[in-house]
Design an enzyme around this catalytic site. Structure first.
Site: not given
Ligand code: F6P
Length: 308
Positions: A113, A155, A200
């Site tokens: 992230d 994500m 488009n």
């Molecule tokens: O914290 C990192 C992250 O990739 C977030 O962007 C995402 O919401 C989360 O992990 C997903 O976590 P999990 O694998 O526990 O669903």
């Protein structure tokens, strides 16, 4: 993360420090799930996604009893310092543990992230970004050929770094991120303008943590506004969290693993190793948890201008 584990192990061994790998995060610390790591135990992992030590969220480590068990295991195994690779949750655990028992802790930022303060980039972010970019490029072929609007969710539970940068890299018409206050009217306006200019097909990149609406709701509302539009939704999901790490991520992880060990050797504790402007820097772990990297406003402007 494997490249970071390798760097920690090899740097420590280089300086005659013994290394023990803790499996499955803090759960492993509580259960004594340890494995002695030598230079050869980290061979051939620099190119692998995931983590050879595995990872887990530990509820028990949030309790004093759990942390006491973890500390007892550290004493029993002669562990006097911990390198903790992860994000906010990992660092919060490390900080409490370090303060409670006086054990030395150093954080290494590992999350796709990129939302950790004290480092330009976190481990995994560049790889995730490139995976998202390649996937969106592929989706673009359908968008263009079929004159469709695609809403693509990437994500980022609380952060829009992947969305903003992958959106710019793939020429998205709009990018929705939790750090910005978005509105449906603005988004519809963007579609209107695009239509008038003869566009488009369009790609909208949405961060998972967008607060305006879910990606499916955004698509539904757009369909209500533009009934003639052919709209699809793609959620990229965990594909972004795996695969061989990019060159930038391997180099970053190598620097941070090295920086963590050499930082501990200098007596640093309760800090996070980061890289800023190519230099290894240390930030109090408390700041790494509480402060946040700002979204680059200029990038937002650029994305709007280039989406003409
Ligand atoms: O914290 C990192 C992250 O990739 C977030 O962007 C995402 O919401 C989360 O992990 C997903 O976590 P999990 O694998 O526990 O669903």
């Amino acid at each position: 993360m494997n490249a970071a584990i390798r760097a920690v192990v090899r740097t420590a061994i280089y300086y005659d420090i013994e290394v023990v790998g803790i499996r499955e995060g803090y759960n492993g610390l509580i259960q004594g799930n340890f494995t002695k790591l030598g230079a050869r135990s980290v061979s051939n992992i620099i190119n692998m996604g995931g983590t050879i030590l595995k990872s887990a969220r530990s509820l028990e480590f949030k309790t004093k009893e759990g942390r006491q068990k973890a500390y007892d295991n550290c004493v029993a195994h002669g562990i006097d310092a911990l390198v903790c690779i992860g994000g906010d949750g990992t660092f919060t655990g490390a900080q409490i543990f370090g303060e409670e028992f006086g054990i030395k802790v150093i954080g290494v930022p590992g999350t796709i992230d990129n939302d950790i303060f004290g480092t330009d980039n976190t481990i995994g972010y560049d790889t995730a970004l490139n995976t998202a970019m390649e996937a969106i490029d592929k989706i673009r072929d359908t968008a263009t050929s079929h004159n469709r609007i695609f809403f693509i969710e990437v994500m980022g539970r609380d952060a829009g770094f992947i969305a903003l940068n992958s959106g710019i890299a793939t020429g998205a018409i709009d990018i929705l991120i939790p750090e910005e206050t978005d509105s449906l009217e603005e988004m519809f306006n963007t579609f209107e303008k695009a239509k008038k200019r003869g566009k488009n097909s369009s790609i909208v990149v949405v961060a998972e943590g967008e607060t305006l609406a879910t990606t499916y709701e955004l698509a539904k509302k757009t369909k209500e506004q533009f009934p003639e539009a052919d709209i699809r939704v793609t959620i990229l999901g965990h594909i972004q969290r795996g695969g061989a790490p990019s060159c930038a991520d391997r180099v970053l992880a190598s620097k941070l693993g090295y920086g963590a060990v050499t930082g501990l050797m200098k007596g640093l504790t309760n800090v996070m190793a980061g890289v800023r402007s190519n230099h290894i820097v240390y930030t109090p772990i408390e700041d790494a948890i509480r402060k946040h990297n700002e979204i680059n406003q200029e990038l937002l402007t650029i994305s709007e201008i280039l989406a003409l």
